[in-house]
Write a protein that holds these residues in place. Structure first.
Motif, PDB file in Angstrom:
ATOM      1  N   LEU A 195     -21.054  19.863 -21.484  1.00 28.56           N
ATOM      2  CA  LEU A 195     -20.917  18.591 -22.198  1.00 28.56           C
ATOM      3  C   LEU A 195     -22.201  17.763 -22.128  1.00 28.56           C
ATOM      4  O   LEU A 195     -22.659  17.226 -23.140  1.00 28.56           O
ATOM      5  CB  LEU A 195     -19.741  17.797 -21.633  1.00 28.56           C
ATOM      6  N   VAL A 196     -22.787  17.676 -20.942  1.00 22.30           N
ATOM      7  CA  VAL A 196     -24.032  16.916 -20.791  1.00 22.30           C
ATOM      8  C   VAL A 196     -25.139  17.568 -21.617  1.00 22.30           C
ATOM      9  O   VAL A 196     -25.899  16.883 -22.310  1.00 22.30           O
ATOM     10  CB  VAL A 196     -24.432  16.803 -19.304  1.00 22.30           C
ATOM     11  N   GLY A 197     -25.231  18.885 -21.579  1.00 20.11           N
ATOM     12  CA  GLY A 197     -26.248  19.596 -22.359  1.00 20.11           C
ATOM     13  C   GLY A 197     -26.089  19.380 -23.850  1.00 20.11           C
ATOM     14  O   GLY A 197     -27.079  19.168 -24.571  1.00 20.11           O
TER      15      GLY A 197
ATOM     16  N   ASP B 144     -27.986  16.905 -28.745  1.00 18.51           N
ATOM     17  CA  ASP B 144     -27.762  16.122 -29.969  1.00 18.51           C
ATOM     18  C   ASP B 144     -28.678  14.909 -30.014  1.00 18.51           C
ATOM     19  O   ASP B 144     -29.210  14.561 -31.077  1.00 18.51           O
ATOM     20  CB  ASP B 144     -26.295  15.683 -30.065  1.00 18.51           C
ATOM     21  N   LEU B 145     -28.865  14.257 -28.877  1.00 24.57           N
ATOM     22  CA  LEU B 145     -29.773  13.111 -28.835  1.00 24.57           C
ATOM     23  C   LEU B 145     -31.216  13.530 -29.137  1.00 24.57           C
ATOM     24  O   LEU B 145     -31.924  12.837 -29.874  1.00 24.57           O
ATOM     25  CB  LEU B 145     -29.706  12.424 -27.473  1.00 24.57           C
TER      26      LEU B 145
ATOM     27  N   SER C 144     -31.539  14.108 -32.869  1.00 21.72           N
ATOM     28  CA  SER C 144     -31.611  12.874 -33.645  1.00 21.72           C
ATOM     29  C   SER C 144     -32.937  12.146 -33.435  1.00 21.72           C
ATOM     30  O   SER C 144     -33.454  11.505 -34.345  1.00 21.72           O
ATOM     31  CB  SER C 144     -30.427  11.951 -33.323  1.00 21.72           C
ATOM     32  N   LEU C 145     -33.507  12.266 -32.229  1.00 20.45           N
ATOM     33  CA  LEU C 145     -34.797  11.625 -31.969  1.00 20.45           C
ATOM     34  C   LEU C 145     -35.928  12.240 -32.781  1.00 20.45           C
ATOM     35  O   LEU C 145     -36.838  11.537 -33.211  1.00 20.45           O
ATOM     36  CB  LEU C 145     -35.144  11.702 -30.481  1.00 20.45           C
ATOM     37  N   ILE C 146     -35.872  13.546 -33.008  1.00 26.47           N
ATOM     38  CA  ILE C 146     -36.934  14.180 -33.774  1.00 26.47           C
ATOM     39  C   ILE C 146     -36.580  14.335 -35.247  1.00 26.47           C
ATOM     40  O   ILE C 146     -37.353  14.889 -36.014  1.00 26.47           O
ATOM     41  CB  ILE C 146     -37.339  15.546 -33.164  1.00 26.47           C
ATOM     42  N   GLY C 147     -35.426  13.834 -35.638  1.00 22.11           N
ATOM     43  CA  GLY C 147     -35.044  13.827 -37.045  1.00 22.11           C
ATOM     44  C   GLY C 147     -34.418  15.111 -37.548  1.00 22.11           C
ATOM     45  O   GLY C 147     -34.465  15.396 -38.741  1.00 22.11           O
ATOM     46  N   VAL C 148     -33.826  15.886 -36.660  1.00 21.76           N
ATOM     47  CA  VAL C 148     -33.172  17.136 -37.042  1.00 21.76           C
ATOM     48  C   VAL C 148     -31.669  16.940 -36.894  1.00 21.76           C
ATOM     49  O   VAL C 148     -31.208  16.394 -35.903  1.00 21.76           O
ATOM     50  CB  VAL C 148     -33.649  18.297 -36.133  1.00 21.76           C
ATOM     51  N   LYS C 149     -30.925  17.391 -37.870  1.00 23.18           N
ATOM     52  CA  LYS C 149     -29.468  17.245 -37.798  1.00 23.18           C
ATOM     53  C   LYS C 149     -28.864  18.457 -37.099  1.00 23.18           C
ATOM     54  O   LYS C 149     -28.033  19.167 -37.637  1.00 23.18           O
ATOM     55  CB  LYS C 149     -28.886  17.105 -39.197  1.00 23.18           C
ATOM     56  N   ALA C 150     -29.313  18.703 -35.888  1.00 24.51           N
ATOM     57  CA  ALA C 150     -28.825  19.846 -35.115  1.00 24.51           C
ATOM     58  C   ALA C 150     -29.005  19.560 -33.633  1.00 24.51           C
ATOM     59  O   ALA C 150     -29.721  18.647 -33.242  1.00 24.51           O
ATOM     60  CB  ALA C 150     -29.597  21.108 -35.501  1.00 24.51           C
TER      61      ALA C 150
END
Length: 137
Positions: A14-16, A21-22, A25-31
Motif C-alpha cells: 500500500l505504501v509503495g 502514484d505520487l 503525478s509529480l513528473i506528470g505521468v498518469k501511472a
C-alpha cells in the motif's frame, strides 16, 4: 506466524503504491512510477529492521520469509507485463530502451559471473583461452 507476513507485505504494498502514484503525478505521468520497487525495498528494509531489533520470533520470520518469497516473483511479473504494454504504447524510444537494457544485461552475465573468482580459475574457465605451456614443451 504467516499472518504477520501478510500484514507486513500488504502495508509495504500500500505504501509503495501510494508513493508510486505520487511520483507519477509529480513528473506528470498518469501511472504508478516505481511503486512495486518501493514496496519491495520497504519489505526488505522493514523485515531487516524488525529482525535486528529482535521484535520477530522465529515463526514470524518464517511467515515473512514465505510471503517475501511469494511476493517478489509475482509482483515483478505483474509489473513487467504492465511495463511492456506501456512501452508498446509509448513508441519506439521506449522499446529501444527496453531492448538495449536486456541486451546489456545478457552481455554482463559473464562479467558478473567472474567477480570473486581467483585469476587462475578465470583463465581456465575462459573459452578459447590459451593454456600456459609446461616447461620443456
Amino acid at each position: 506466524m504467516v499472518v504477520y507476513g501478510v500484514a507486513l507485505l500488504s502495508a509495504c504494498m500500500l505504501v509503495g503504491m501510494v508513493v508510486g502514484d505520487l511520483l507519477g503525478s509529480l513528473i506528470g505521468v498518469k501511472a504508478n512510477v516505481g511503486g512495486v520497487g518501493i514496496a519491495m525495498l520497504l519489505l526488505i528494509l522493514s523485515t531487516d529492521h524488525l529482525r535486528r531489533t529482535l521484535r520477530l520470533d522465529v515463526p514470524a520470520q518464517q511467515g515473512i520469509g514465505f510471503w517475501s518469497a511469494m511476493y517478489i516473483p509475482i509482483v515483478v511479473a505483474m509489473a513487467a507485463q504492465q511495463d511492456v504494454v506501456a512501452a508498446v504504447k509509448g513508441g519506439p524510444a521506449a522499446l529501444l530502451a527496453g531492448v538495449l537494457a536486456v541486451v546489456l544485461s545478457f552481455a554482463l552475465v559473464p562479467v558478473i559471473a567472474r567477480i570473486g573468482q581467483p585469476a587462475s580459475s578465470r583463465r581456465e574457465a575462459a573459452p578459447g583461452a590459451a593454456l600456459p605451456l609446461k616447461s620443456g614443451e
